[in-house]
Design a protein around this motif. Sequence first.
Motif, PDB file in Angstrom:
ATOM      1  N   TYR A 160      43.778  60.633  46.586  1.00 18.79           N
ATOM      2  CA  TYR A 160      44.755  59.542  46.677  1.00 18.79           C
ATOM      3  C   TYR A 160      46.144  60.081  46.412  1.00 18.79           C
ATOM      4  O   TYR A 160      46.392  60.734  45.403  1.00 18.79           O
TER       5      TYR A 160
ATOM      6  N   GLY B 199      43.715  51.856  50.086  1.00 21.25           N
ATOM      7  CA  GLY B 199      43.507  51.862  48.646  1.00 21.25           C
ATOM      8  C   GLY B 199      44.573  51.031  47.968  1.00 21.25           C
ATOM      9  O   GLY B 199      45.236  50.208  48.570  1.00 21.25           O
TER      10      GLY B 199
ATOM     11  N   ALA C 154      49.024  53.700  44.057  1.00 17.36           N
ATOM     12  CA  ALA C 154      48.077  54.487  43.284  1.00 17.36           C
ATOM     13  C   ALA C 154      48.528  55.935  43.228  1.00 17.36           C
ATOM     14  O   ALA C 154      49.035  56.470  44.196  1.00 17.36           O
TER      15      ALA C 154
ATOM     16  N   PHE D 108      40.317  57.830  42.455  1.00 23.84           N
ATOM     17  CA  PHE D 108      41.184  56.650  42.423  1.00 23.84           C
ATOM     18  C   PHE D 108      41.816  56.432  41.061  1.00 23.84           C
ATOM     19  O   PHE D 108      42.870  55.811  40.951  1.00 23.84           O
TER      20      PHE D 108
ATOM     21  N   ASP E 197      37.976  51.968  36.711  1.00 22.90           N
ATOM     22  CA  ASP E 197      38.297  51.654  38.107  1.00 22.90           C
ATOM     23  C   ASP E 197      37.877  50.204  38.349  1.00 22.90           C
ATOM     24  O   ASP E 197      36.688  49.883  38.331  1.00 22.90           O
TER      25      ASP E 197
ATOM     26  N   ASP F 292      35.327  55.318  48.774  1.00 20.82           N
ATOM     27  CA  ASP F 292      35.014  56.495  47.955  1.00 20.82           C
ATOM     28  C   ASP F 292      33.553  56.923  48.031  1.00 20.82           C
ATOM     29  O   ASP F 292      33.250  58.121  48.040  1.00 20.82           O
TER      30      ASP F 292
END
Length: 378
Positions: free
Chosen positions: A130, A152, A156, A202, A214, A225
Amino acid sequence: MSLHAPLIIDIAGLTLSKTDCRRLKHPLTGGIILFARNWENRKQLAALCRDIKKVRQDLLICVDHEGGRVQRFKSDGFTHLPPMRALGELWLKDPMAATNAATACGYVLGAELRSCGVDFSFTPVLDLDYQDGAPTQAQALAAPRGGSVSLGRPGASRSSVIGDRAFARDPRAVSLLAKSLMHGLLQSGMANCGKHFPGHGFVKADSHTDIPVDRRSLKAILLDDAAPYDWLNTTLTSVMPAHVIYPRVDARPAGFSEKWLTYILRGQLGFGGAIFSDDLSMAGARLIDGKQVSYTEAAMAALNAGCDMVLLCNQSVDGGEAVDELLDGMAESLLKGAWEALEASELRRLDLLPTTPAHEWDALMVHPAYMHAMGLIP
């Protein structure tokens, strides 16, 4: 059938001590993980591996050897392999060249380790890279015409612990590059380990020192993912889950979650290979259901959730009291029925041992396959 031997432990130095031999002879010890402190040169490493196999031929000799910044042996002829992101960047320019390079990296990685007596490396990383929530060019190029690209979370940031260890942001690119790298490992006679299920990329926190959380939905994780674990379920020989909590799925970290390991990874995604816990000494492994746990409690929680083997790393350096505590605690808990020794788990462990002879180092250096692979590594 021998007793299930689920514990992967380490040693402090360059050679085996009497205490090391005693621990490795323990019937619950299934393998050993090596670190840079166990390396001086190829001759020493080969001698150490021979001595380990003299203690027990079935012990699995493991190492974290991925390339880039996670490569334990870097001198005396060992190839400096690129970080996996370099293969992802090559993918943007020439996908076929990138897959060939990934196969070459896998072959060189496995063949060099095996020539020194190492059986197994915890690679490849299947986490996504990411980068501020934006898709890479690989995603845009690979997306079907008119299709959308999963971005996403907006804003991030890249995982502080994964970073350039990941191939790419696009799970399709990750899967194809990882499959190519695993093909190279297979050519060298080495099994593989996809990590960190269902995805560590992430979250920013490092599970070595923190407990990452998460908060995405199961649907979002499976679509993005965790997708490589679905697509590679016929190729992966082992998997290592993340010490990450996904509260919308389970309150426990994935490596201690029956829902993640037994119901999702094995049941929904069809994975049939071995499951390793990540290091039980990491901060992310020491807090389960809101309370601090011992190494033995963490090991039992991992095994009861669906792991076949558990790792305890870097606890031998100051006398190894924690290693002895784990060995004794697990033996006592087995007698009390607090965890079950499973024949299927032992078979999965044994399946990770190489079955083909390794090349001697000097012969490997002039082997046509090795020389060809060296020319393909970026």
